[in-house]
Motif scaffolding. Structure first.
Motif, PDB file in Angstrom:
ATOM      1  N   LEU A   1     -77.012-100.137   1.874  1.00 18.63           N
ATOM      2  CA  LEU A   1     -76.278-100.401   0.637  1.00 18.63           C
ATOM      3  C   LEU A   1     -77.191-100.948  -0.451  1.00 18.63           C
ATOM      4  O   LEU A   1     -77.044-100.603  -1.632  1.00 18.63           O
ATOM      5  CB  LEU A   1     -75.135-101.373   0.907  1.00 18.63           C
ATOM      6  CG  LEU A   1     -74.011-100.833   1.802  1.00 18.63           C
ATOM      7  CD1 LEU A   1     -72.948-101.898   2.021  1.00 18.63           C
ATOM      8  CD2 LEU A   1     -73.380 -99.585   1.210  1.00 18.63           C
ATOM      9  N   ALA A   2     -78.174-101.774  -0.063  1.00 18.02           N
ATOM     10  CA  ALA A   2     -79.125-102.284  -1.044  1.00 18.02           C
ATOM     11  C   ALA A   2     -79.985-101.149  -1.591  1.00 18.02           C
ATOM     12  O   ALA A   2     -80.278-101.088  -2.795  1.00 18.02           O
ATOM     13  CB  ALA A   2     -80.002-103.361  -0.418  1.00 18.02           C
ATOM     14  N   GLY A   3     -80.393-100.239  -0.706  1.00 18.11           N
ATOM     15  CA  GLY A   3     -81.187 -99.091  -1.149  1.00 18.11           C
ATOM     16  C   GLY A   3     -80.420 -98.185  -2.076  1.00 18.11           C
ATOM     17  O   GLY A   3     -80.966 -97.637  -3.041  1.00 18.11           O
ATOM     18  N   MET A   4     -79.116 -98.034  -1.835  1.00 21.21           N
ATOM     19  CA  MET A   4     -78.286 -97.205  -2.703  1.00 21.21           C
ATOM     20  C   MET A   4     -78.170 -97.828  -4.092  1.00 21.21           C
ATOM     21  O   MET A   4     -78.223 -97.133  -5.101  1.00 21.21           O
ATOM     22  CB  MET A   4     -76.901 -97.029  -2.077  1.00 21.21           C
ATOM     23  CG  MET A   4     -76.893 -96.225  -0.788  1.00 21.21           C
ATOM     24  SD  MET A   4     -75.281 -96.200   0.013  1.00 21.21           S
ATOM     25  CE  MET A   4     -74.352 -95.169  -1.115  1.00 21.21           C
ATOM     26  N   ALA A   5     -78.023 -99.144  -4.133  1.00 22.39           N
ATOM     27  CA  ALA A   5     -77.869 -99.819  -5.418  1.00 22.39           C
ATOM     28  C   ALA A   5     -79.099 -99.653  -6.293  1.00 22.39           C
ATOM     29  O   ALA A   5     -79.006 -99.597  -7.523  1.00 22.39           O
ATOM     30  CB  ALA A   5     -77.580-101.300  -5.195  1.00 22.39           C
ATOM     31  N   ALA A   6     -80.279 -99.530  -5.656  1.00 23.16           N
ATOM     32  CA  ALA A   6     -81.523 -99.403  -6.421  1.00 23.16           C
ATOM     33  C   ALA A   6     -81.689 -98.024  -7.038  1.00 23.16           C
ATOM     34  O   ALA A   6     -82.577 -97.821  -7.863  1.00 23.16           O
ATOM     35  CB  ALA A   6     -82.712 -99.713  -5.519  1.00 23.16           C
ATOM     36  N   GLN A   7     -80.840 -97.072  -6.657  1.00 23.25           N
ATOM     37  CA  GLN A   7     -80.983 -95.704  -7.138  1.00 23.25           C
ATOM     38  C   GLN A   7     -79.971 -95.333  -8.219  1.00 23.25           C
ATOM     39  O   GLN A   7     -79.827 -94.159  -8.556  1.00 23.25           O
ATOM     40  CB  GLN A   7     -80.844 -94.723  -5.962  1.00 23.25           C
ATOM     41  CG  GLN A   7     -81.922 -94.890  -4.913  1.00 23.25           C
ATOM     42  CD  GLN A   7     -81.755 -93.894  -3.768  1.00 23.25           C
ATOM     43  OE1 GLN A   7     -81.775 -92.679  -3.971  1.00 23.25           O
ATOM     44  NE2 GLN A   7     -81.564 -94.393  -2.569  1.00 23.25           N
ATOM     45  N   VAL A   8     -79.273 -96.319  -8.762  1.00 23.35           N
ATOM     46  CA  VAL A   8     -78.284 -96.026  -9.796  1.00 23.35           C
ATOM     47  C   VAL A   8     -78.569 -96.882 -11.024  1.00 23.35           C
ATOM     48  O   VAL A   8     -79.138 -97.972 -10.917  1.00 23.35           O
ATOM     49  CB  VAL A   8     -76.840 -96.291  -9.293  1.00 23.35           C
ATOM     50  CG1 VAL A   8     -76.533 -95.444  -8.081  1.00 23.35           C
ATOM     51  CG2 VAL A   8     -76.632 -97.771  -8.974  1.00 23.35           C
ATOM     52  N   PRO A   9     -78.190 -96.410 -12.215  1.00 23.45           N
ATOM     53  CA  PRO A   9     -78.388 -97.210 -13.428  1.00 23.45           C
ATOM     54  C   PRO A   9     -77.575 -98.495 -13.377  1.00 23.45           C
ATOM     55  O   PRO A   9     -76.517 -98.554 -12.740  1.00 23.45           O
ATOM     56  CB  PRO A   9     -77.894 -96.286 -14.547  1.00 23.45           C
ATOM     57  CG  PRO A   9     -77.847 -94.921 -13.954  1.00 23.45           C
ATOM     58  CD  PRO A   9     -77.589 -95.098 -12.500  1.00 23.45           C
ATOM     59  N   GLU A  10     -78.053 -99.481 -14.075  1.00 24.35           N
ATOM     60  CA  GLU A  10     -77.391-100.792 -14.056  1.00 24.35           C
ATOM     61  C   GLU A  10     -75.956-100.711 -14.552  1.00 24.35           C
ATOM     62  O   GLU A  10     -75.063-101.375 -14.021  1.00 24.35           O
ATOM     63  CB  GLU A  10     -78.191-101.776 -14.912  1.00 24.35           C
ATOM     64  CG  GLU A  10     -77.658-103.197 -14.874  1.00 24.35           C
ATOM     65  CD  GLU A  10     -78.520-104.159 -15.678  1.00 24.35           C
ATOM     66  OE1 GLU A  10     -78.129-105.326 -15.817  1.00 24.35           O
ATOM     67  OE2 GLU A  10     -79.593-103.722 -16.177  1.00 24.35           O
TER      68      GLU A  10
END
Length: 478
Positions: free
Chosen positions: A36-45
């Motif tokens: 889930l942390a890795g997914m969050a890093a791949q989307v715009p803020e």
């Protein structure tokens, strides 16, 4: 199930976690946090809250026992969203609400989800949203027939390998990208005009293009590349479609000077803004003020390490190569902010080149063909030929005997879920080689044994890299 079992050990944490969860193999807490942390890093803020909710909804649908976070209202706010995102958010809200024991969706939300379901048709060609809606409507009183019909439609798209696609097709996006690459490398005009005729057939009435002719929502990505291709091929013959495409592009421009992916009023993005500059630059000085404003947005979007916020590619070099070209198209002598953007970009790219000459999607990931293609386009715009030569050797080594270029999935949609369109690896590799071919020239050398009077030098197959200034005289290629 056989397809999922084959993908449990693919090396991608997200795909492995999804397969494990769907197969009932458990979703361990440490893996959950990591994924889930890795997914969050791949989307715009700006999309962080709703994308986190979507990720939780997907794993909940697959049977994961997740802690039900108390998502803020922004995670389910559809007021400023384009239609796809509005349906996606509403479906995620339904799934998470049911899992948390909350009240069911209201009549308006249910009507929105049900409106996407037509027997035999995948709404907007988006298979992911089609399935997400079916999960949201499951167990809703009165929706059983709709769900059954939707499942029947879904089974029409199961592939021979047992898997399901993300979308029905990406024909238009693949066509504009491949068309631009073919033009950059000198494909025969009849081939290119055949591509152009297809693009004219799928152009929307408002002038834009979508990733597939099954979709009604145009996007900046396809529209900008289609405009570049048509202009380079024949700006006079295609002046009508180009004008309408430019009108559609300018209609979505943001008040901040940037350009979004979908629709006016949605957040501007660095990658789309760079793509818009590349398209508008084909028109000379006609849109000079708009281009300057867009470049100002682009400069302000660059991060401290030289990269840009996540876009629609897993590779950080995707936005980098577009931004690099956007600045080069607009100035013979770039002003300090643009020069600084270029210097930061080149510094990051030089540092990111691997020992094998290639580039990876992110720090720590192995070299791949698509990322290396993006990097090569940037490297051909500098004076030192050595890094470009190393990248070229890596890229050529990836070619299969028939000419195809294997590469890991690169595109994301909805972010951060990856999907694989193999032809894009071929198209971007070809586009990079097209950029390279415009920066090299035959080196004239006398052939031994022909030193008699009146002999003329004969061109050999050696090549010499042009000086950096030659970049400004090349075609405006995205």
């Amino acid at each position: 199930m056989r397809y999922l079992k084959r993908h449990r050990h693919v090396g991608d944490p997200l795909e492995a976690a999804l397969a494990d969860t769907a197969l009932g193999c458990g979703f361990a807490r440490p893996v959950q946090h990591e994924v889930l942390a890795g997914m969050a890093a791949q989307v715009p803020e700006f999309a962080g809250g709703r994308k986190r909710a979507l990720a939780h909804a997907v794993f909940t649908m697959l049977g994961a026992d997740l802690a039900h976070d108390d998502f803020g209202p922004d995670a389910f706010d559809v007021d400023a969203l384009h239609p796809w995102a509005a349906v996606q958010v509403t479906a995620a809200k339904a799934v998470l609400g049911r899992a948390a024991g909350k009240a069911p969706l209201g009549a308006g939300d249910l009507a929105l989800l049900a409106s996407t379901q037509r027997q035999g048709i995948v709404w907007e060609g988006n298979f992911f949203i089609h399935l997400l809606v079916l999960h949201a409507l499951a167990d809703v009183p009165g929706m059983q027939a709709t769900v059954d019909e939707g499942l029947g439609t879904a089974l029409m798209y199961q592939r021979d390998d047992g898997g399901m696609p993300f979308v029905t097709d990406t024909d238009t996006w693949s066509t504009v990208t491949a068309g631009l690459a073919l033009h950059a490398t000198g494909a025969p005009p009849p081939v290119l005009h055949r591509v152009a005729r297809h693009l004219l057939r799928v152009q929307h009435k408002d002038g834009g293009w979508s990733y597939t002719d099954r979709a009604q929502l145009p996007d900046t990505d396809c529209t900008t590349v289609a405009l570049e291709f048509l202009h380079q091929l024949d700006p006079y013959a295609y002046r009508g479609p180009i004008r309408r495409g430019l009108d559609a592009l300018l209609a979505v421009r943001g008040s901040d000077g940037g350009f979004p992916t979908y629709g006016a009023g949605t957040p501007s993005e660095a990658c789309m803004t760079a793509a818009a500059v590349n398209a508008l630059s084909t028109q000379g000085h006609l849109h000079h003020g708009i281009i300057q404003s867009a470049l100002h947005f682009l400069v302000g979007s660059q991060l401290a390490d030289g990269s840009f916020p996540p876009g629609w590619s897993r590779s950080r070099l995707h936005t980098l190569f577009r931004a690099h070209l956007a600045g080069n198209h607009s100035f013979r002598t770039p002003p300090p902010p643009i020069r600084s953007m270029h210097e930061q970009t080149l510094s990051l790219v030089r540092a990111a080149q691997r020992a094998d000459g290639g580039f990876g999607q992110q720090d720590g990931s192995p070299s791949d063909a698509i990322s290396t293609s993006y990097g090569l386009i940037i490297l051909t715009g500098q004076a030192d030929p050595a890094p470009a030569a190393r990248a070229t050797r890596y890229l050529l080594a990836q070619l299969r005997p028939h000419g195809g270029t294997p590469s890991p999935p690169d595109m994301l949609g909805p972010r951060p879920f990856p999907y694989d369109v193999p032809v894009l690896a071929d198209a971007f590799a070809l586009l990079a080689l097209g950029h390279l071919s415009r920066r090299i020239r035959p080196c004239r050398a006398a052939v031994p044994g022909r030193r008699h009077s009146g002999s003329r030098p004969v061109e050999t197959d050696r090549a010499q890299h042009h000086d950096a200034g030659a970049a400004h005289s090349t075609e405006n290629t995205t």
